[in-house]
Design an enzyme around this catalytic site. Structure first.
Site, short mmCIF file in Angstrom:
data_model
loop_
_atom_site.label_atom_id
_atom_site.label_comp_id
_atom_site.label_asym_id
_atom_site.label_seq_id
_atom_site.Cartn_x
_atom_site.Cartn_y
_atom_site.Cartn_z
N SER A 1 39.17 34.88 43.79
CA SER A 1 39.80 35.94 42.97
C SER A 1 41.23 36.26 43.38
O SER A 1 41.67 37.40 43.25
CB SER A 1 38.98 37.24 43.00
N ASP B 1 39.95 31.07 32.18
CA ASP B 1 41.34 30.80 32.57
C ASP B 1 42.10 30.04 31.47
O ASP B 1 43.31 30.18 31.35
CB ASP B 1 41.41 30.00 33.88
N GLU C 1 31.03 22.74 47.51
CA GLU C 1 31.12 22.23 46.13
C GLU C 1 32.49 21.67 45.77
O GLU C 1 32.59 20.79 44.93
CB GLU C 1 30.83 23.37 45.15
N PRO D 1 44.39 34.14 58.70
CA PRO D 1 43.53 33.50 57.69
C PRO D 1 44.25 32.40 56.92
O PRO D 1 43.66 31.36 56.61
CB PRO D 1 43.15 34.67 56.77
N GLN E 1 46.73 30.54 58.12
CA GLN E 1 46.83 29.38 59.02
C GLN E 1 45.52 28.60 59.02
O GLN E 1 45.51 27.37 58.95
CB GLN E 1 47.11 29.84 60.45
N LYS F 1 57.14 32.13 60.37
CA LYS F 1 55.95 31.90 61.20
C LYS F 1 54.92 31.07 60.43
O LYS F 1 54.38 30.08 60.95
CB LYS F 1 55.36 33.26 61.59
N CYS G 1 32.05 38.33 15.17
CA CYS G 1 30.88 37.47 15.31
C CYS G 1 29.59 38.28 15.22
O CYS G 1 29.25 38.74 14.12
CB CYS G 1 30.98 36.64 16.59
N GLN H 1 27.97 40.31 12.02
CA GLN H 1 26.58 40.17 11.57
C GLN H 1 25.90 41.54 11.54
O GLN H 1 25.13 41.85 10.62
CB GLN H 1 25.83 39.21 12.49
N GLU I 1 17.77 35.94 14.41
CA GLU I 1 17.90 35.83 15.86
C GLU I 1 17.14 36.97 16.55
O GLU I 1 16.53 36.78 17.59
CB GLU I 1 19.39 35.90 16.25
N HIS J 1 36.14 34.13 15.96
CA HIS J 1 36.68 34.87 17.10
C HIS J 1 38.21 34.88 17.05
O HIS J 1 38.84 33.99 17.63
CB HIS J 1 36.24 34.22 18.41
N GLU K 1 40.18 36.66 18.64
CA GLU K 1 40.75 36.96 19.97
C GLU K 1 41.18 35.70 20.72
O GLU K 1 42.11 35.75 21.53
CB GLU K 1 39.76 37.78 20.82
#
Ligand code: GLN
Length: 536
Positions: free
Chosen positions: A17, A74, A153, A194, A196, A227, A385, A389, A409, A511, A513
């Site tokens: 994050s 992303d 992973e 951290p 380094q 540094k 969407c 509906q 649905e 959509h 957006e």
């Protein structure tokens, strides 16, 4: 300088994050603003073939591209920053890599060889990276490696980067490592250890980063930069800071100030010519920070605890707010918290109501109650969407009098399936990648609100759904005053519904957006914000 495509890798260390996506998009923006062609790719180390089957609580919104890929959120940032569409090739997961390698193995393509992580998985990763360069469309391919260096992973990805760095050489390839400098308030210091350690880990895997971007709450002085440079084997001017920004759209300017684009271009052998052309971007920011108006709009959905679940919607409101010189204050409302009884109290301060996309029955009654309230009280409404509906279901129940109207649905046994499964969907058993996905054309009827918004008879918008307006009910809806203002010209599927006696009531099966960008705010959001500002 060679004219080959340049490959830039963005890795992350210390914690997740840190905003690799935004740093990647910001660098891409700066390069684009200098006249270069750029694309950004995200490599995700999880085993799902794509995020389409992931619950939004797990991974935030699933973003959809024109070519129907269900991707990491992303990619939404990449499109919003660059205003250039991405595609399936821009997001690859470990699941997809393995799927291709295993398919090849089953076809016998490895000619009896033992199939291994190195070279077969790493070759597949490298091919996916180089595939974007081979299109010939981009001078720069920026590849963001998901996860944090050291994760089991992501090892094959780091190994693929090591090999590519070796194959391509430092003129065509560069690694940016994003890390964190934690601030210890007791000693008033930014700590470098951290960083380094995470660079050491990268070095252990054979990858020397060329640029270090250090996230920090406080400015990083020259001594700290020196540094870090010394301990991490990088040039002192290639250690830059990334301070917390008030909005993600500020980050390209922060990176410009730190000369990230200049450092990258110089390292790749380019001569620096002038400044990035960011006039439009800066004027967007100027307007974003100084709105003259404010409007409160409710976003009603069932994943509101995790704001990333509706990332593109929230960003589309920022773009549309700027056009209207207005700050959109989004109120995130859980649909499960809404009932016929409390609806007035809960929604009374809102000038506009958006009902969000979604799947499954949870919270559906709250959504329908909110739509009834918006329709009856003439509050501007946008349904996306599932939200569209639900508007159809609400209208069927309370205007057409079809008491048990529903989507199949939610209630497969309903006698009034006003929303039903697409014929093509009826025999599908696999969940992954089988919805109606990606861009489809829509014909907009002249003289409608939709036409007023789009100023065009022919539009294309992106889809992600299985269910549809049931055309058996077309006549009843039309007669009762719901206008079916957008229809897919090939299949006759209803894509937009609206109520002309209402100041602004519109539901869209697609959509919008996903297509809103800083440069091209989406007209539906722009119109919706404008109508909300005008509401009593
Ligand atoms: N669940 C609905 C469908 O599959 C709507 C999907 C959505 O809102 N993206 O049709």
């Amino acid at each position: 300088m060679s004219t080959n495509t340049k490959y830039i890798f963005v890795t992350g260390g210390v914690t997740s994050s840190l905003g690799k996506g935004i740093i990647s998009a910001s660098l891409a923006k700066l390069l684009q603003a200098r006249g270069y062609t750029v694309t950004i790719q995200k490599l995700d180390p999880y085993i799902n073939v794509d995020p389409g089957t992931l619950n939004p609580y797990e991974h935030g919104e699933c973003y959809v591209t024109d070519d129907g890929a269900e991707t990491d959120l992303d990619l939404g940032h990449y499109e919003r920053f660059l205003n250039v569409p991405t595609s399936q090739a821009n997001n690859v997961t470990t699941g997809r890599i393995y799927q291709s390698v295993i398919e090849k193995e089953r076809k016998g393509e490895f000619l009896g060889k033992t199939v291994q992580v190195i070279p077969h998985i790493t070759d597949e990763i490298k091919n996916r990276i180089k595939q974007l360069g081979k299109t010939g469309k981009y001078q720069f391919v920026i590849t963001e490696i998901g996860g944090t260096v050291g994760d089991i992973e992501s090892l094959p990805y780091i190994e693929a980067v090591r090999q590519l760095k070796w194959e391509l050489g430092h003129n065509d390839c560069l690694v940016i490592h994003l890390t964190l400098l934690p601030y210890l308030s007791t000693s008033g210091e930014l700590k470098t250890k951290p960083t380094q350690h995470s660079v050491k880990l990268l070095l252990e895997y054979g990858v020397q980063p060329d640029v270090l971007v250090c996230r920090a709450e406080h400015a990083i002085n020259k001594d700290i930069r020196r540094k870090i440079a010394l301990f991490c084997n990088v040039a002192a001017d290639a250690v830059i800071e990334a301070l917390d920004a008030s909005t993600i759209y500020e980050v390209p300017l922060l990176m410009e100030k730190e000369k990230l684009d200049v450092i990258v271009l110089k390292k790749l052998g380019f001569s620096i010519d002038g400044e990035p052309e960011l006039t439009k971007w800066k004027s967007f920011l100027q307007r974003l920070h100084n709105p003259s108006n404010e409007v409160k709009i409710g976003l009603i959905g069932k994943y509101v605890e995790l704001k990333d679940s509706y990332k593109s919607i929230a960003e589309a409101f920022i773009h549309a707010g700027v056009v209207n010189d207005c700050k959109v204050k989004l109120e995130w409302i859980h649909s499960e918290s809404l009932t016929e009884e409390n609806i007035k109290e809960k929604l009374k301060d809102l000038k506009g109501i958006l009902v969000a996309p979604g799947f499954g029955n949870r919270g559906i009654d709250g959504k329908i109650a909110a739509i009834k309230y918006a329709r009856e009280n003439k509050i501007p409404f946008l349904g996306i969407c599932l939200g569209m509906q639900c508007a159809v279901i609400e209208f069927a129940r309370h205007v057409l009098g079809l008491k048990d109207a529903h989507s199949r649905e939610m209630n497969p046994a309903t006698n009034s399936p006003v929303i039903d499964l697409l014929e093509a969907q009826k025999n599908i058993s696999h969940m992954g990648g089988t919805m109606r996905l990606g861009a489809y054309p829509c014909h907009v009827e002249e003289g409608t609100l939709a036409y007023n918004i789009y100023h065009s008879k022919d539009i294309t918008e992106r889809h992600r759904h299985r269910y549809e307006f049931n055309n058996d009910y077309t006549k009843e809806f039309k007669e009762a005053g719901m206008v079916l203002s957008g229809v897919n010209p090939d299949a006759g599927l209803v894509e937009i519904v609206e109520i002309p006696t209402h100041p602004f009531f519109i539901g869209v099966q697609f959509h919008p957006e996903y297509k809103s960008t800083v440069e091209n705010p989406h007209p539906l959001f722009v119109g919706f914000v404008k109508a909300s500002m005008a509401a009593r």
